[in-house]
Design an enzyme around this catalytic site. Sequence first.
Site, PDB file in Angstrom:
ATOM      1  N   PRO A 147      16.851 -15.969  14.722  1.00 31.83           N
ATOM      2  CA  PRO A 147      16.301 -16.414  13.431  1.00 31.83           C
ATOM      3  C   PRO A 147      15.712 -17.825  13.518  1.00 31.83           C
ATOM      4  O   PRO A 147      14.634 -18.082  12.971  1.00 31.83           O
ATOM      5  CB  PRO A 147      17.503 -16.359  12.488  1.00 31.83           C
ATOM      6  N   GLU A 163      14.497 -19.287  16.268  1.00 31.29           N
ATOM      7  CA  GLU A 163      13.265 -19.193  17.052  1.00 31.29           C
ATOM      8  C   GLU A 163      12.129 -18.660  16.194  1.00 31.29           C
ATOM      9  O   GLU A 163      11.002 -19.170  16.243  1.00 31.29           O
ATOM     10  CB  GLU A 163      13.461 -18.290  18.267  1.00 31.29           C
ATOM     11  N   ARG A 164      12.396 -17.654  15.413  1.00 31.84           N
ATOM     12  CA  ARG A 164      11.361 -17.052  14.570  1.00 31.84           C
ATOM     13  C   ARG A 164      10.898 -18.028  13.500  1.00 31.84           C
ATOM     14  O   ARG A 164       9.715 -18.075  13.159  1.00 31.84           O
ATOM     15  CB  ARG A 164      11.865 -15.745  13.988  1.00 31.84           C
ATOM     16  N   GLN A 179     -21.369 -21.120  -2.212  1.00 28.69           N
ATOM     17  CA  GLN A 179     -20.239 -20.534  -2.924  1.00 28.69           C
ATOM     18  C   GLN A 179     -19.349 -19.688  -2.021  1.00 28.69           C
ATOM     19  O   GLN A 179     -18.121 -19.784  -2.083  1.00 28.69           O
ATOM     20  CB  GLN A 179     -20.733 -19.706  -4.110  1.00 28.69           C
TER      21      GLN A 179
END
Length: 189
Positions: free
Chosen positions: A50, A52-53, A89
Amino acid sequence: GFRRGRLLEKLGQKSLDTAELFFDGVRVPAANLLGEAEGRGFTQLMQQLPRERLLIAVGAVATMRRAIDETVAYTRTRQVFGQPLIDMQNTRFKLAECETVATIAARFVDDCITRQLEGVLDLSTAAMAKWWTTQMNCQVIDECLQLHGGYGYMLEYPIARMYADARVGKIYGGSNEIMKEIIARGMTA
């Protein structure tokens, strides 16, 4: 027992060497053991995923921000039909879309960081952060590259290198398909 194989040539992240590593019959003294006990390496690795992610998500958000900033600067100076590209635009709308995605991603990741610091970042939420931010990072960079026109395809422009470098984010730390599986399992558990 240890030897390094060849350097692997990658699509992106050229400044980071990636090589094959071989551990044939390597013995590690007990005094050099990492972690709690022998044989628990995979469990220890899984406990850190977790985090690392989340780090991958942080990188994705930072890269989105840089891609947008580079593109705003470029479109201010690029002249098209006698006016700066940013005055058109479609350009402003595309940049507004990218800015919205980057802002939402940053807020979500900030919340995940808070959860991590409190020790409550769960597997599913970390997987969501990694999956969504890396997907959006690639999408934002693609839109920004498009606004650079042909220059965006040239490696001398940072946006082209970001494009190549960002792709691995959807793979490492667990592929985004695996992230979706983790999220789905969390929903049905």
